[in-house]
Design a protein around this motif. Structure first.
Motif, mmCIF file in Angstrom:
data_model
loop_
_atom_site.group_PDB
_atom_site.id
_atom_site.type_symbol
_atom_site.label_atom_id
_atom_site.label_comp_id
_atom_site.label_asym_id
_atom_site.label_seq_id
_atom_site.Cartn_x
_atom_site.Cartn_y
_atom_site.Cartn_z
ATOM 1 N N SER A 1 11.207 8.917 -46.387
ATOM 2 C CA SER A 1 10.597 9.650 -47.504
ATOM 3 C C SER A 1 9.153 10.039 -47.202
ATOM 4 C CB SER A 1 10.646 8.809 -48.779
ATOM 5 O OG SER A 1 9.873 7.637 -48.609
ATOM 6 N N ARG A 2 8.642 9.646 -46.041
ATOM 7 C CA ARG A 2 7.264 9.961 -45.650
ATOM 8 C C ARG A 2 7.262 10.842 -44.407
ATOM 9 N NH1 ARG A 2 3.292 4.853 -46.473
ATOM 10 N NH2 ARG A 2 3.371 4.843 -48.725
ATOM 11 N N GLU A 3 7.977 11.955 -44.493
ATOM 12 C CA GLU A 3 8.109 12.842 -43.335
ATOM 13 C C GLU A 3 6.781 13.472 -42.942
ATOM 14 O OE1 GLU A 3 12.709 14.054 -44.353
ATOM 15 O OE2 GLU A 3 11.173 15.578 -44.524
ATOM 16 N N ILE A 4 5.990 13.842 -43.937
ATOM 17 C CA ILE A 4 4.706 14.510 -43.700
ATOM 18 C C ILE A 4 3.627 13.827 -44.523
ATOM 19 C CG2 ILE A 4 3.403 16.667 -44.075
ATOM 20 C CD1 ILE A 4 5.315 16.917 -41.773
ATOM 21 N N SER A 5 2.478 13.563 -43.890
ATOM 22 C CA SER A 5 1.331 13.026 -44.634
ATOM 23 C C SER A 5 0.309 14.138 -44.809
ATOM 24 C CB SER A 5 0.715 11.838 -43.897
ATOM 25 O OG SER A 5 0.332 12.201 -42.589
ATOM 26 N N ILE A 6 -0.263 14.170 -45.997
ATOM 27 C CA ILE A 6 -1.252 15.193 -46.359
ATOM 28 C C ILE A 6 -2.499 14.490 -46.862
ATOM 29 C CG2 ILE A 6 -1.783 17.096 -47.943
ATOM 30 C CD1 ILE A 6 1.223 17.726 -47.999
ATOM 31 N N ILE B 1 6.490 15.871 -53.050
ATOM 32 C CA ILE B 1 5.669 14.657 -53.050
ATOM 33 C C ILE B 1 6.545 13.444 -53.342
ATOM 34 C CG2 ILE B 1 3.737 13.451 -54.137
ATOM 35 C CD1 ILE B 1 2.616 16.269 -54.849
ATOM 36 N N THR B 2 6.534 12.475 -52.414
ATOM 37 C CA THR B 2 7.318 11.241 -52.580
ATOM 38 C C THR B 2 6.435 10.045 -52.911
ATOM 39 O OG1 THR B 2 7.259 10.841 -50.201
ATOM 40 C CG2 THR B 2 9.189 12.008 -51.075
ATOM 41 N N SER B 3 5.158 10.091 -52.529
ATOM 42 C CA SER B 3 4.228 9.042 -52.941
ATOM 43 C C SER B 3 2.797 9.559 -52.852
ATOM 44 C CB SER B 3 4.433 7.749 -52.157
ATOM 45 O OG SER B 3 3.788 7.729 -50.939
ATOM 46 N N ILE B 4 1.945 8.963 -53.684
ATOM 47 C CA ILE B 4 0.537 9.356 -53.761
ATOM 48 C C ILE B 4 -0.308 8.114 -53.505
ATOM 49 C CG2 ILE B 4 -1.292 10.286 -55.239
ATOM 50 C CD1 ILE B 4 0.926 11.778 -56.807
ATOM 51 N N PHE C 1 2.291 11.625 -49.425
ATOM 52 C CA PHE C 1 3.402 11.593 -48.487
ATOM 53 C C PHE C 1 4.495 12.466 -49.078
ATOM 54 C CE2 PHE C 1 1.039 7.735 -47.699
ATOM 55 C CZ PHE C 1 0.889 7.795 -46.320
ATOM 56 N N THR C 2 5.120 13.255 -48.228
ATOM 57 C CA THR C 2 6.094 14.231 -48.705
ATOM 58 C C THR C 2 7.326 14.254 -47.820
ATOM 59 O OG1 THR C 2 5.221 16.061 -47.363
ATOM 60 C CG2 THR C 2 4.217 15.732 -49.525
ATOM 61 N N LYS C 3 8.401 14.779 -48.384
ATOM 62 C CA LYS C 3 9.582 15.095 -47.586
ATOM 63 C C LYS C 3 9.717 16.612 -47.575
ATOM 64 C CE LYS C 3 13.010 14.641 -51.275
ATOM 65 N NZ LYS C 3 14.226 13.947 -51.689
#
Length: 150
Positions: A39-44, A95-98, A123-125
């Motif tokens: 669920s954390r494919e991309i971090s922003i 967005i999967t987590s902030i 963190f996003t998928k």
């Protein structure tokens, strides 16, 4: 809002590289990046986090471990919600987590000096993959702009 920088780490123990463009792939993340999937494919991160990571004076554990895939200028994390979608170029991220959890052994955590990673990181998928590059415009989709499919 726009993409200010992109980062990749190609192998475990390798160096983080700044790149001009990259490909986002559903179910993985940034193509060729060592951290992908789940669920954390991309971090922003916001520009505030990027400046913190580059500042050599105040460092915690994550200052040495964390890197974001995408730095976005003008992003206000406080206005975002879990499940909200972000459009970058032709890609769509959800967005999967902030925020990033603190390590209890971190000197910043122990001294009550929480770093911006606790709030200004997403963190996003990937919902729709494609190519992104520095300078791409970033838009937010409201939950009413799309239909939830389960």
């Amino acid at each position: 809002m726009k993409v200010l920088s992109l980062f990749i780490k190609r192998k475990k123990g390798g160096k983080v590289e700044k790149i001009e463009e990259g490909q986002l792939k559903e179910g993985h993340g940034l193509v060729s990046n060592v951290n992908g999937g789940g669920s954390r494919e991309i971090s922003i991160a916001t520009l505030r986090v990027r400046k913190y990571l580059e500042d050599k004076s105040l460092k915690g554990i994550c200052s040495y471990r964390f890197y974001e895939n995408i730095t976005i200028g003008g992003l206000n994390v406080e206005e975002l919600k879990l499940g909200q979608r972000i459009i970058i170029g032709d890609t769509i991220l959800e967005i999967t987590s902030i925020g990033k959890k603190c390590f209890p052994e971190c000197n910043l955590f122990i001294s009550n000096n929480l770093c911006p990673l606790t709030k200004d990181v997403l963190f996003t998928k990937i919902i729709r993959g494609g190519f992104i590059k520095i300078g791409d415009r970033v838009n937010l989709m409201e939950p009413t702009d799309f239909i939830w499919v389960r």
